[in-house]
Design a protein around this motif. Structure first.
Motif, PDB file in Angstrom:
ATOM      1  N   PRO A   1      57.134  20.179  15.530  1.00 20.95           N
ATOM      2  CA  PRO A   1      55.912  19.551  15.016  1.00 20.95           C
ATOM      3  C   PRO A   1      54.739  20.490  14.800  1.00 20.95           C
ATOM      4  CG  PRO A   1      56.095  19.157  17.362  1.00 20.95           C
ATOM      5  CD  PRO A   1      57.347  19.895  16.962  1.00 20.95           C
ATOM      6  N   PHE A   2      54.850  21.764  15.227  1.00 21.49           N
ATOM      7  CA  PHE A   2      53.717  22.690  15.101  1.00 21.49           C
ATOM      8  C   PHE A   2      54.031  23.807  14.114  1.00 21.49           C
ATOM      9  CE2 PHE A   2      54.117  21.601  19.747  1.00 21.49           C
ATOM     10  CZ  PHE A   2      53.265  20.510  19.682  1.00 21.49           C
ATOM     11  N   ILE A   3      53.190  23.954  13.099  1.00 17.71           N
ATOM     12  CA  ILE A   3      53.335  25.034  12.123  1.00 17.71           C
ATOM     13  C   ILE A   3      52.057  25.873  12.175  1.00 17.71           C
ATOM     14  CG2 ILE A   3      53.684  25.625   9.702  1.00 17.71           C
ATOM     15  CD1 ILE A   3      55.026  22.876   9.338  1.00 17.71           C
ATOM     16  N   VAL A   4      52.212  27.144  12.477  1.00 23.48           N
ATOM     17  CA  VAL A   4      51.061  28.040  12.598  1.00 23.48           C
ATOM     18  C   VAL A   4      50.824  28.728  11.259  1.00 23.48           C
ATOM     19  CG1 VAL A   4      50.090  30.042  13.783  1.00 23.48           C
ATOM     20  CG2 VAL A   4      51.535  28.431  15.041  1.00 23.48           C
ATOM     21  N   ALA A   5      49.634  28.543  10.712  1.00 20.57           N
ATOM     22  CA  ALA A   5      49.298  29.122   9.408  1.00 20.57           C
ATOM     23  C   ALA A   5      48.911  30.589   9.562  1.00 20.57           C
ATOM     24  CB  ALA A   5      48.149  28.341   8.776  1.00 20.57           C
ATOM     25  N   LEU A   6      49.726  31.466   8.992  1.00 18.38           N
ATOM     26  CA  LEU A   6      49.451  32.905   9.059  1.00 18.38           C
ATOM     27  C   LEU A   6      48.503  33.287   7.926  1.00 18.38           C
ATOM     28  CD1 LEU A   6      53.030  34.285   9.854  1.00 18.38           C
ATOM     29  CD2 LEU A   6      51.186  33.727  11.452  1.00 18.38           C
ATOM     30  N   ASP A   7      47.257  32.878   8.069  1.00 14.81           N
ATOM     31  CA  ASP A   7      46.265  33.135   7.018  1.00 14.81           C
ATOM     32  C   ASP A   7      45.647  34.519   7.199  1.00 14.81           C
ATOM     33  OD1 ASP A   7      46.735  30.655   5.874  1.00 14.81           O
ATOM     34  OD2 ASP A   7      45.289  29.668   7.181  1.00 14.81           O
TER      35      ASP A   7
ATOM     36  N   LEU B   1      56.899  28.155   3.250  1.00 13.74           N
ATOM     37  CA  LEU B   1      56.303  28.950   2.176  1.00 13.74           C
ATOM     38  C   LEU B   1      55.418  28.035   1.345  1.00 13.74           C
ATOM     39  CD1 LEU B   1      56.040  31.668   0.816  1.00 13.74           C
ATOM     40  CD2 LEU B   1      58.088  31.169  -0.524  1.00 13.74           C
ATOM     41  N   ASP B   2      54.126  28.193   1.540  1.00 14.58           N
ATOM     42  CA  ASP B   2      53.124  27.276   0.992  1.00 14.58           C
ATOM     43  C   ASP B   2      52.523  27.850  -0.298  1.00 14.58           C
ATOM     44  OD1 ASP B   2      51.136  25.347   0.686  1.00 14.58           O
ATOM     45  OD2 ASP B   2      49.794  26.310   2.127  1.00 14.58           O
ATOM     46  N   LEU B   3      53.260  27.706  -1.400  1.00 12.74           N
ATOM     47  CA  LEU B   3      52.795  28.233  -2.689  1.00 12.74           C
ATOM     48  C   LEU B   3      52.321  27.134  -3.634  1.00 12.74           C
ATOM     49  CD1 LEU B   3      55.399  31.065  -3.401  1.00 12.74           C
ATOM     50  CD2 LEU B   3      53.199  31.204  -2.218  1.00 12.74           C
ATOM     51  N   LYS B   4      52.550  25.881  -3.279  1.00 15.61           N
ATOM     52  CA  LYS B   4      52.053  24.744  -4.058  1.00 15.61           C
ATOM     53  C   LYS B   4      52.361  24.892  -5.557  1.00 15.61           C
ATOM     54  CE  LYS B   4      48.106  24.014  -0.929  1.00 15.61           C
ATOM     55  NZ  LYS B   4      48.201  25.254  -0.114  1.00 15.61           N
ATOM     56  N   LEU B   5      53.609  25.031  -5.902  1.00 12.76           N
ATOM     57  CA  LEU B   5      53.979  25.243  -7.305  1.00 12.76           C
ATOM     58  C   LEU B   5      53.559  24.056  -8.174  1.00 12.76           C
ATOM     59  CD1 LEU B   5      57.515  26.894  -7.123  1.00 12.76           C
ATOM     60  CD2 LEU B   5      55.260  27.937  -6.942  1.00 12.76           C
ATOM     61  N   HIS B   6      53.019  24.383  -9.333  1.00  6.50           N
ATOM     62  CA  HIS B   6      52.556  23.355 -10.279  1.00  6.50           C
ATOM     63  C   HIS B   6      52.589  23.985 -11.666  1.00  6.50           C
ATOM     64  CE1 HIS B   6      49.212  20.194 -11.379  1.00  6.50           C
ATOM     65  NE2 HIS B   6      50.293  20.129 -12.145  1.00  6.50           N
ATOM     66  N   ASP B   7      53.648  23.679 -12.415  1.00  3.64           N
ATOM     67  CA  ASP B   7      53.822  24.276 -13.739  1.00  3.64           C
ATOM     68  C   ASP B   7      54.776  23.386 -14.515  1.00  3.64           C
ATOM     69  OD1 ASP B   7      53.981  26.217 -15.900  1.00  3.64           O
ATOM     70  OD2 ASP B   7      53.417  27.742 -14.425  1.00  3.64           O
TER      71      ASP B   7
ATOM     72  N   GLU C   1      58.317  33.899  21.719  1.00  2.00           N
ATOM     73  CA  GLU C   1      58.260  32.606  21.039  1.00  2.00           C
ATOM     74  C   GLU C   1      58.887  32.696  19.647  1.00  2.00           C
ATOM     75  OE1 GLU C   1      57.144  29.599  21.797  1.00  2.00           O
ATOM     76  OE2 GLU C   1      56.152  29.940  23.722  1.00  2.00           O
ATOM     77  N   SER C   2      59.729  31.729  19.336  1.00  2.00           N
ATOM     78  CA  SER C   2      60.202  31.549  17.971  1.00  2.00           C
ATOM     79  C   SER C   2      59.325  30.463  17.361  1.00  2.00           C
ATOM     80  CB  SER C   2      61.672  31.115  17.967  1.00  2.00           C
ATOM     81  OG  SER C   2      62.085  30.803  16.649  1.00  2.00           O
ATOM     82  N   LEU C   3      58.466  30.842  16.426  1.00  2.00           N
ATOM     83  CA  LEU C   3      57.478  29.923  15.874  1.00  2.00           C
ATOM     84  C   LEU C   3      57.927  29.355  14.533  1.00  2.00           C
ATOM     85  CD1 LEU C   3      54.236  32.046  16.493  1.00  2.00           C
ATOM     86  CD2 LEU C   3      55.156  30.226  17.948  1.00  2.00           C
ATOM     87  N   PHE C   4      57.289  28.265  14.143  1.00  2.00           N
ATOM     88  CA  PHE C   4      57.374  27.767  12.772  1.00  2.00           C
ATOM     89  C   PHE C   4      56.059  28.203  12.143  1.00  2.00           C
ATOM     90  CE2 PHE C   4      59.476  24.053  10.355  1.00  2.00           C
ATOM     91  CZ  PHE C   4      59.196  24.630   9.136  1.00  2.00           C
ATOM     92  N   VAL C   5      56.121  29.086  11.157  1.00  2.00           N
ATOM     93  CA  VAL C   5      54.903  29.669  10.595  1.00  2.00           C
ATOM     94  C   VAL C   5      54.762  29.315   9.119  1.00  2.00           C
ATOM     95  CG1 VAL C   5      54.847  31.570  12.247  1.00  2.00           C
ATOM     96  CG2 VAL C   5      56.039  31.869  10.064  1.00  2.00           C
ATOM     97  N   LYS C   6      53.525  29.291   8.670  1.00  2.00           N
ATOM     98  CA  LYS C   6      53.234  29.043   7.255  1.00  2.00           C
ATOM     99  C   LYS C   6      52.762  30.333   6.596  1.00  2.00           C
ATOM    100  CE  LYS C   6      49.373  26.982   5.716  1.00  2.00           C
ATOM    101  NZ  LYS C   6      48.838  27.825   4.604  1.00  2.00           N
TER     102      LYS C   6
ATOM    103  N   VAL D   1      48.359  24.267  11.793  1.00  2.00           N
ATOM    104  CA  VAL D   1      47.154  24.730  12.484  1.00  2.00           C
ATOM    105  C   VAL D   1      46.944  26.206  12.182  1.00  2.00           C
ATOM    106  CG1 VAL D   1      45.941  24.854  14.685  1.00  2.00           C
ATOM    107  CG2 VAL D   1      47.660  23.074  14.313  1.00  2.00           C
ATOM    108  N   GLY D   2      45.754  26.546  11.703  1.00  2.00           N
ATOM    109  CA  GLY D   2      45.451  27.930  11.372  1.00  2.00           C
ATOM    110  C   GLY D   2      44.386  28.522  12.258  1.00  2.00           C
ATOM    111  N   ARG D   3      43.129  28.414  11.812  1.00  2.00           N
ATOM    112  CA  ARG D   3      42.038  29.118  12.477  1.00  2.00           C
ATOM    113  C   ARG D   3      41.861  28.772  13.941  1.00  2.00           C
ATOM    114  NH1 ARG D   3      38.321  28.362   7.139  1.00  2.00           N
ATOM    115  NH2 ARG D   3      39.723  26.581   6.957  1.00  2.00           N
ATOM    116  N   SER D   4      42.201  27.552  14.331  1.00  2.00           N
ATOM    117  CA  SER D   4      42.057  27.170  15.740  1.00  2.00           C
ATOM    118  C   SER D   4      42.920  28.035  16.651  1.00  2.00           C
ATOM    119  CB  SER D   4      42.424  25.697  15.931  1.00  2.00           C
ATOM    120  OG  SER D   4      41.500  24.869  15.250  1.00  2.00           O
ATOM    121  N   ILE D   5      43.990  28.607  16.089  1.00  2.00           N
ATOM    122  CA  ILE D   5      44.858  29.503  16.850  1.00  2.00           C
ATOM    123  C   ILE D   5      44.660  30.952  16.435  1.00  2.00           C
ATOM    124  CG2 ILE D   5      47.270  30.150  17.265  1.00  2.00           C
ATOM    125  CD1 ILE D   5      47.969  27.193  17.153  1.00  2.00           C
TER     126      ILE D   5
END
Length: 239
Positions: free
Chosen positions: A4-10, A58-64, A27-32, A212-216
């Motif tokens: 349930p937790f995805i860490v945004a690697l911004d 992989l958060d690329l939000k494809l729209h084409d 830790e084996s994380l689920f990362v964005k 969750v990004g900046r909070s972490i």
């Protein structure tokens, strides 16, 4: 999708990602991986993260146009990612093409990546929806409509605010994924997000997973913040 937790690697570079991940040695994380990082580092960042045992959104939000999205997804599916997304505003033909590309590119014997659709960004307000995007329906109605199109297209779920999860749960399948960004601890600043909730609120609203990004990533102690996230999700800390 059982995490349930995805860490945004911004972060803008692989070196900064490596520095951050050293705080999670076991830790084996689920990362964005979003546009900022992927456009700087390319597929190499995906291979590196997979080698370390992390799962990847992989958060690329494809729209084409459909054919372009299909071919792009066919290539992305070969990277071994676990989750990828498109914009629901691209329509059903485009979303169906995205799935076709993922299925065509996934190696034999492997599961294709989950594919979800962005409904409305959590930085979008009701006023922005009406005055800038010229969408007359309410934010909630628009999100539900886009989620319905995504399900009709065969996608696995959507990206939405946790505040919109209940209405999606009401009208769509309980197994339909709701991945929710805009997560902040109660004492965090909202920054550029508008529709935000705490981890505990997101779980109560029925979110499948939270991003969750900046909070972490900007915490003085990221590992402690990650542990706090887990406690809050489980309702183990006073809200």
């Amino acid at each position: 999708m059982n995490r349930p937790f995805i860490v945004a690697l911004d972060f803008p570079s692989m070196e900064e990602v490596k520095t951050f991940l050293r705080r999670f040695p076991h830790e084996s994380l689920f990362v964005k991986v979003g546009m900022e990082l992927y456009y700087q580092e390319g597929p190499a960042i995906i291979y590196d993260l997979k080698e370390q045992g992390h799962r990847i959104f992989l958060d690329l939000k494809l729209h084409d146009i459909p054919n372009t999205v299909k071919r792009a997804m066919q290539g992305l599916s070969r990277l071994g990612i676990d989750l990828v997304n498109v914009h629901a505003a691209g329509g059903t033909t485009m979303m169906e093409a995205a799935l076709e590309g993922l299925e065509a590119g996934t190696p034999s014997g492997a599961r294709r990546p989950y594919c979800i659709a962005v409904t409305q960004l959590t930085s979008t307000s009701e006023q922005m929806l009406h005055k800038q995007l010229l969408i007359e329906r309410s934010l909630e109605e628009t999100v539900l409509h886009y989620a319905s199109l995504a399900k009709e297209s065969g996608l696995d779920g959507v990206v939405c605010s946790a505040k919109e999860v209940p209405i999606i749960r009401k009208y769509l399948s309980p197994s339909f994924l709701t991945v929710t960004p805009g997560i902040r601890f109660a004492d965090d600043e909202k920054n550029d997000q508008v529709r935000v909730v705490t981890p505990y609120e997101a779980r109560k609203l029925g979110a499948s997973a939270i991003v969750v990004g900046r909070s972490i990533t900007r915490a003085a102690d990221p590992y402690a913040a990650y542990e706090r996230l887990q406690r809050e999700w489980n309702g183990e800390e006073e809200q």
